[in-house]
Design an enzyme around this catalytic site. Structure first.
Site, mmCIF file in Angstrom:
data_model
loop_
_atom_site.group_PDB
_atom_site.id
_atom_site.type_symbol
_atom_site.label_atom_id
_atom_site.label_comp_id
_atom_site.label_asym_id
_atom_site.label_seq_id
_atom_site.Cartn_x
_atom_site.Cartn_y
_atom_site.Cartn_z
ATOM 1 N N ASP A 182 -4.735 10.634 46.532
ATOM 2 C CA ASP A 182 -4.273 10.445 45.152
ATOM 3 C C ASP A 182 -4.973 9.209 44.582
ATOM 4 O OD1 ASP A 182 -2.550 10.837 42.810
ATOM 5 O OD2 ASP A 182 -1.575 8.998 43.448
ATOM 6 N N SER A 183 -4.882 9.061 43.274
ATOM 7 C CA SER A 183 -5.465 7.874 42.643
ATOM 8 C C SER A 183 -4.676 6.609 42.993
ATOM 9 C CB SER A 183 -5.480 8.072 41.128
ATOM 10 O OG SER A 183 -4.175 8.366 40.669
ATOM 11 N N CYS A 219 -3.176 14.356 43.558
ATOM 12 C CA CYS A 219 -3.329 13.861 42.186
ATOM 13 C C CYS A 219 -3.558 15.041 41.231
ATOM 14 C CB CYS A 219 -4.535 12.925 42.154
ATOM 15 S SG CYS A 219 -4.892 12.233 40.545
ATOM 16 N N GLU A 222 5.873 3.499 37.281
ATOM 17 C CA GLU A 222 5.371 2.404 38.137
ATOM 18 C C GLU A 222 6.209 1.147 37.954
ATOM 19 O OE1 GLU A 222 1.388 1.767 39.003
ATOM 20 O OE2 GLU A 222 1.096 3.903 39.348
ATOM 21 N N CYS A 254 2.120 15.714 36.613
ATOM 22 C CA CYS A 254 1.641 14.384 37.007
ATOM 23 C C CYS A 254 2.502 13.910 38.177
ATOM 24 C CB CYS A 254 1.763 13.417 35.828
ATOM 25 S SG CYS A 254 1.340 11.713 36.252
ATOM 26 N N HIS A 290 3.689 11.168 38.924
ATOM 27 C CA HIS A 290 4.707 10.154 38.656
ATOM 28 C C HIS A 290 5.997 10.710 38.043
ATOM 29 C CE1 HIS A 290 1.278 7.629 39.304
ATOM 30 N NE2 HIS A 290 1.912 6.517 38.971
HETATM 31 N N1 DGL Z 1 -1.972 10.575 39.982
HETATM 32 C C1 DGL Z 1 -2.264 10.822 38.596
HETATM 33 C C2 DGL Z 1 -1.935 12.268 38.237
HETATM 34 O O1 DGL Z 1 -1.135 12.911 38.887
HETATM 35 C C3 DGL Z 1 -1.526 9.873 37.670
HETATM 36 C C4 DGL Z 1 -2.047 8.455 37.678
HETATM 37 C C5 DGL Z 1 -3.502 8.340 37.225
HETATM 38 O O2 DGL Z 1 -3.772 8.475 36.013
HETATM 39 O O3 DGL Z 1 -4.346 8.101 38.076
HETATM 40 O O4 DGL Z 1 -2.479 12.779 37.308
#
Ligand code: DGL
Length: 268
Positions: free
Chosen positions: A11-12, A74, A154, A185, A187
């Protein structure tokens, strides 16, 4: 390839820990190697070229360490870079979160009127719309980038009037006639309370974590690669920056307390 290898998850940043949480619940006998690219977060505002480059580099690290399957947790990387990753690592099974999320939405929706919220890059690329209409050609899909929801999650502002007001600002113009909302997403599962409040009781809210875990289990079972006894080390975590923050914020996403000492710092 051997069944004792871990499942790679990328993931990012910390967001993908919501997917790791579902994977660990669905597959308690598997071990996981997780990489959060915290140095280059967010991916959601980057160009497709950059997201593909970052995703390839992250996947390369996991592949070099030895994994039996890659889960792209991600949404942004799944939406933009999945085909590239499959072409770059043809020997590896690669599971993204968009297709399972689309399946969950189609299963939940009666009317076929479906809304998606995600990052700017996820929405701009139209991957959810393509995946949903691929499964259900009569579906009507509307989508809305909702970047402030990423920041709220976050920050830990996951309930209360501010979270509800921001969720309403994104959802009120989007949800007319819609019966299903996809959390596109990593989050957004943390914001279920304000999102449900804003969406109202008539809208079913779905996310891709559980269906992604089920898809992963099916793929492993299909090629005889499931592990059947509890592993000695169920989870290893890596981040590209700031392991203290990764552990602090990540604890809420994973649902268990993380120690920064358990997070390996790596460079891509
Ligand atoms: N993990 C990213 C997503 O699910 C969200 C955070 C980002 O923008 O890197 O799209």
């Amino acid at each position: 390839m051997n069944a004792t290898l871990p499942i790679g998850v990328f993931d990012s940043g910390v967001g993908g820990l919501t997917v790791l949480r579902a994977l660990r619940q669905a597959l308690p006998d598997e071990s996981f190697l997780y990489l959060g690219d915290t140095a280059r977060l967010p991916y959601g505002t980057k160009s497709p070229e950059t997201i593909v480059r970052y995703a390839r580099q992250a996947a390369r690290v996991l592949v070099d360490r030895g994994i039996k399957l890659l889960v792209v947790a991600c949404n942004t990387a799944s939406a933009v870079a999945l085909e590239d990753l499959r072409a770059t690592f043809p020997q590896l099974g690669v599971v993204g979160v968009v297709e399972p999320g689309a399946r969950a939405a189609c299963a939940a929706s009666r009317s076929g009127h479906i809304a998606v919220i995600g990052t700017e890059s996820t929405v701009r690329g139209g991957a959810y719309t393509r995946a949903i209409t691929g499964l259900r050609p009569d579906a009507v899909v509307v989508a809305q980038p909702s970047p402030l929801l990423v920041a709220l999650a976050e920050e830990g502002w996951t309930e209360g009037p501010i979270a509800t007001a921001i969720a309403r600002a994104y959802l009120d113009p989007l949800l007319a006639g819609v019966d299903t909302l996809v959390l596109g997403c990593t989050h957004f599962p943390l914001l279920l309370v304000p999102i449900r409040e804003a969406a109202g009781a008539l809208v079913t809210v779905v996310d891709s974590a559980a269906t992604t875990a089920a898809t992963t289990a099916e793929m492993l079972a299909g090629c005889g690669m499931l592990h059947h006894t509890p592993p000695a080390r169920p989870m290893r975590l890596m981040a590209t920056d700031n392991r203290e923050r990764f552990a602090r914020v990540g604890s809420r996403f994973l649902g268990i307390e993380l120690d920064p000492a358990d997070v390996e710092l790596i460079d891509l």
